[in-house]
Design an enzyme around this catalytic site. Structure first.
Site, PDB file in Angstrom:
ATOM      1  N   LYS A   1     -11.472  -5.164  -3.249  1.00 27.22           N
ATOM      2  CA  LYS A   1     -12.671  -4.329  -3.203  1.00 27.22           C
ATOM      3  C   LYS A   1     -12.420  -2.984  -3.833  1.00 27.22           C
ATOM      4  O   LYS A   1     -13.244  -2.441  -4.531  1.00 27.22           O
ATOM      5  CB  LYS A   1     -13.011  -4.032  -1.743  1.00 27.22           C
ATOM      6  CG  LYS A   1     -13.710  -5.100  -1.029  1.00 27.22           C
ATOM      7  CD  LYS A   1     -14.349  -4.477   0.214  1.00 27.22           C
ATOM      8  CE  LYS A   1     -13.955  -5.215   1.463  1.00 27.22           C
ATOM      9  NZ  LYS A   1     -12.868  -4.599   2.183  1.00 27.22           N
TER      10      LYS A   1
ATOM     11  N   LYS B   1       0.827  -1.209   0.000  1.00 25.38           N
ATOM     12  CA  LYS B   1       0.000   0.000   0.000  1.00 25.38           C
ATOM     13  C   LYS B   1       0.856   1.251   0.000  1.00 25.38           C
ATOM     14  O   LYS B   1       0.513   2.251  -0.629  1.00 25.38           O
ATOM     15  CB  LYS B   1      -0.949   0.014   1.204  1.00 25.38           C
ATOM     16  CG  LYS B   1      -1.963  -1.101   1.114  1.00 25.38           C
ATOM     17  CD  LYS B   1      -3.298  -0.764   1.713  1.00 25.38           C
ATOM     18  CE  LYS B   1      -4.328  -1.743   1.171  1.00 25.38           C
ATOM     19  NZ  LYS B   1      -5.454  -1.988   1.983  1.00 25.38           N
TER      20      LYS B   1
ATOM     21  N   LYS C   1      -4.551  -9.930  -6.991  1.00 29.22           N
ATOM     22  CA  LYS C   1      -5.739 -10.264  -6.189  1.00 29.22           C
ATOM     23  C   LYS C   1      -6.965  -9.438  -6.593  1.00 29.22           C
ATOM     24  O   LYS C   1      -6.831  -8.267  -6.925  1.00 29.22           O
ATOM     25  CB  LYS C   1      -5.401  -9.974  -4.715  1.00 29.22           C
ATOM     26  CG  LYS C   1      -6.394 -10.504  -3.723  1.00 29.22           C
ATOM     27  CD  LYS C   1      -6.103  -9.995  -2.313  1.00 29.22           C
ATOM     28  CE  LYS C   1      -6.696  -8.616  -2.098  1.00 29.22           C
ATOM     29  NZ  LYS C   1      -6.827  -8.220  -0.683  1.00 29.22           N
TER      30      LYS C   1
HETATM   31  P1  AMP Z   1     -10.766  -7.040   3.045  1.00 30.91           P
HETATM   32  O1  AMP Z   1     -11.630  -6.936   1.843  1.00 30.91           O
HETATM   33  O2  AMP Z   1      -9.346  -6.710   2.766  1.00 30.91           O
HETATM   34  O3  AMP Z   1     -11.322  -6.338   4.258  1.00 30.91           O
HETATM   35  O4  AMP Z   1     -10.765  -8.574   3.401  1.00 30.91           O
HETATM   36  C1  AMP Z   1     -11.770  -9.222   4.141  1.00 30.91           C
HETATM   37  C2  AMP Z   1     -11.528 -10.711   4.125  1.00 30.91           C
HETATM   38  O5  AMP Z   1     -11.694 -11.240   2.803  1.00 30.91           O
HETATM   39  C3  AMP Z   1     -10.114 -11.096   4.554  1.00 30.91           C
HETATM   40  O6  AMP Z   1     -10.179 -12.299   5.287  1.00 30.91           O
HETATM   41  C4  AMP Z   1      -9.401 -11.286   3.247  1.00 30.91           C
HETATM   42  O7  AMP Z   1      -8.301 -12.162   3.348  1.00 30.91           O
HETATM   43  C5  AMP Z   1     -10.506 -11.890   2.384  1.00 30.91           C
HETATM   44  N1  AMP Z   1     -10.285 -11.568   0.960  1.00 30.91           N
HETATM   45  C6  AMP Z   1     -10.257 -10.327   0.408  1.00 30.91           C
HETATM   46  N2  AMP Z   1     -10.037 -10.399  -0.919  1.00 30.91           N
HETATM   47  C7  AMP Z   1      -9.906 -11.721  -1.205  1.00 30.91           C
HETATM   48  C8  AMP Z   1      -9.653 -12.446  -2.411  1.00 30.91           C
HETATM   49  N3  AMP Z   1      -9.490 -11.835  -3.573  1.00 30.91           N
HETATM   50  N4  AMP Z   1      -9.588 -13.782  -2.342  1.00 30.91           N
HETATM   51  C9  AMP Z   1      -9.765 -14.434  -1.163  1.00 30.91           C
HETATM   52  N5  AMP Z   1      -9.998 -13.809   0.004  1.00 30.91           N
HETATM   53  C10 AMP Z   1     -10.071 -12.473  -0.014  1.00 30.91           C
END
Ligand code: AMP
Ligand code: TRP
Length: 338
Positions: free
Chosen positions: A202, A117, A199
């Site tokens: 969001k 980041k 990856k």
């Molecule tokens: P975040 O969106 O970063 O707040 O992530 C929330 C949860 O979703 C965390 O446990 C991340 O590891 C999981 N996560 C986010 N993006 C992915 C992705 N592309 N594939 C698998 N897990 C994800």
């Protein structure tokens, strides 16, 4: 399940920085749902974590509630889980201060997410972005969680949490449970549909590379059908970079159905990518349809969402006070039984 398992504690969270994607669903939320039956489960929306990147206040409020609605829409029962918003419980930031005083700068500088980041052009490298994993450790340790269901990218943060907990226990005597991550065997890292070597995020994936749980079905179908693949035609799971696109689609397919990868490969033997993508598009659309419907219905019933949140925060707060007051006592803060 045995009683012992029923007492084990699970905590996880998602930050409201954008629309939840099928990456969040497959990597984390599917496990949230599975685990709710046999454990004492707490699932929060990490709104304080979201502030590490600039947020529009009105939008942040909306996204936070929308995630709670999506938690319920994917199958989390508010009667079985403490569903709450991080900032509604006193203790997360308080514990974070104490743990921050035990965490080395070197350890925080090693965190891959921080490095990624902060190295982006024009990055806003604030202190919160740097201490983000300490707040996450506090989220987990405040409830003495045994397990933390997360996707692959959060593994390092859970490892740091373990180190911090061990350090505290060593210095002040046994206090924290040492938590373990629960990471799915397949689908722990769903990739961007347009750039399958990075990856699906969001906020950091382009619109056409990601699928949100509450996207319009026509759009969902279009995005799957135009996902990047390769110049070959065989639907096989291979670790090569060239096959990253089809590998990702196979991973999504197997996680949203009850079919294993070899079964899917067999079904599509001799058929082209077009057929495969069309079927997958239908599978994803059908999977998301009830989630979006339920979400939209809940977002029109704010009174209900508020009652869920009040109840979730009140349960979580009781648990948090117990641990926090123990920590205050152990580190030597004077307490007067407020
Ligand atoms: P975040 O969106 O970063 O707040 O992530 C929330 C949860 O979703 C965390 O446990 C991340 O590891 C999981 N996560 C986010 N993006 C992915 C992705 N592309 N594939 C698998 N897990 C994800
Ligand atoms: N940092 C996590 C992410 O971006 C979200 C999060 C915050 C979290 N606190 C947590 C996940 C506690 C698990 C446990 O994905």
């Amino acid at each position: 399940m045995e009683d012992k398992a029923a007492q084990k504690i699970i905590l996880s969270g998602i930050k409201p920085t954008g629309q939840l994607t099928i990456g969040n669903l497959i990597g984390a939320m599917n496990n949230f749902v599975k685990l709710q039956h046999d454990y004492d489960t707490l699932y929060m929306v990490a709104d304080l974590h979201a502030l590490t990147v600039p947020q529009e206040p009105k939008e942040l409020r909306h996204k936070t509630l929308s995630i709670i609605a999506q938690y319920i829409a994917v199958g989390l029962d508010p009667e079985k889980n403490d569903l709450f918003i991080q900032s509604h419980v006193t203790g997360h930031t308080e514990l974070s201060w104490i743990l921050g005083c035990l965490t080395g700068l070197g350890d925080l500088s090693r965190m891959t997410q921080f490095k990624d980041k902060s190295s982006k052009p024009g990055a806003n490298i604030n202190a919160g972005l740097f201490t983000y994993p300490v707040l996450m450790a506090s989220d987990i340790l405040l409830y003495n969680a045994d397990y933390v269901p997360v996707g692959e990218d959060q593994k390092q943060h859970v490892e740091l949490t373990r180190d911090i907990a061990m350090k505290f226990n060593f210095r002040y005597s046994d206090t924290f449970t040492i938590p373990e991550p629960i990471i799915p065997k397949t689908g722990a890292r769903i990739m961007d549909l347009q750039n399958p070597l990075s990856k699906m995020g969001k906020s950091d994936s382009g619109e056409s590379g990601r699928i949100a749980l509450i996207d319009d079905p026509v759009m969902v179908s279009k995005r799957i059908r135009s996902a990047v693949t390769d110049s070959g035609s065989e639907i096989i799971y291979s670790d090569s970079d060239e096959k990253a696109g089809i590998r990702n689609l196979l991973t999504i397919y197997t996680n949203l159905t009850d079919k294993s990868v070899p079964e899917i490969e067999k079904m599509y033997e001799g058929r082209g990518y077009g057929d495969f993508k069309k079927d997958l598009a239908d599978i994803v659309v059908e999977k998301l349809r009830p989630i979006k419907e339920k979400h939209d219905e809940l977002m029109n019933n704010k009174d209900y969402l508020e009652s869920v949140l009040k109840n979730g925060a009140s349960n979580a707060q009781k648990k948090a006070w117990k641990v926090l007051s123990k920590v205050y006592r152990k580190v030597g803060l004077v307490q007067t039984g407020r």
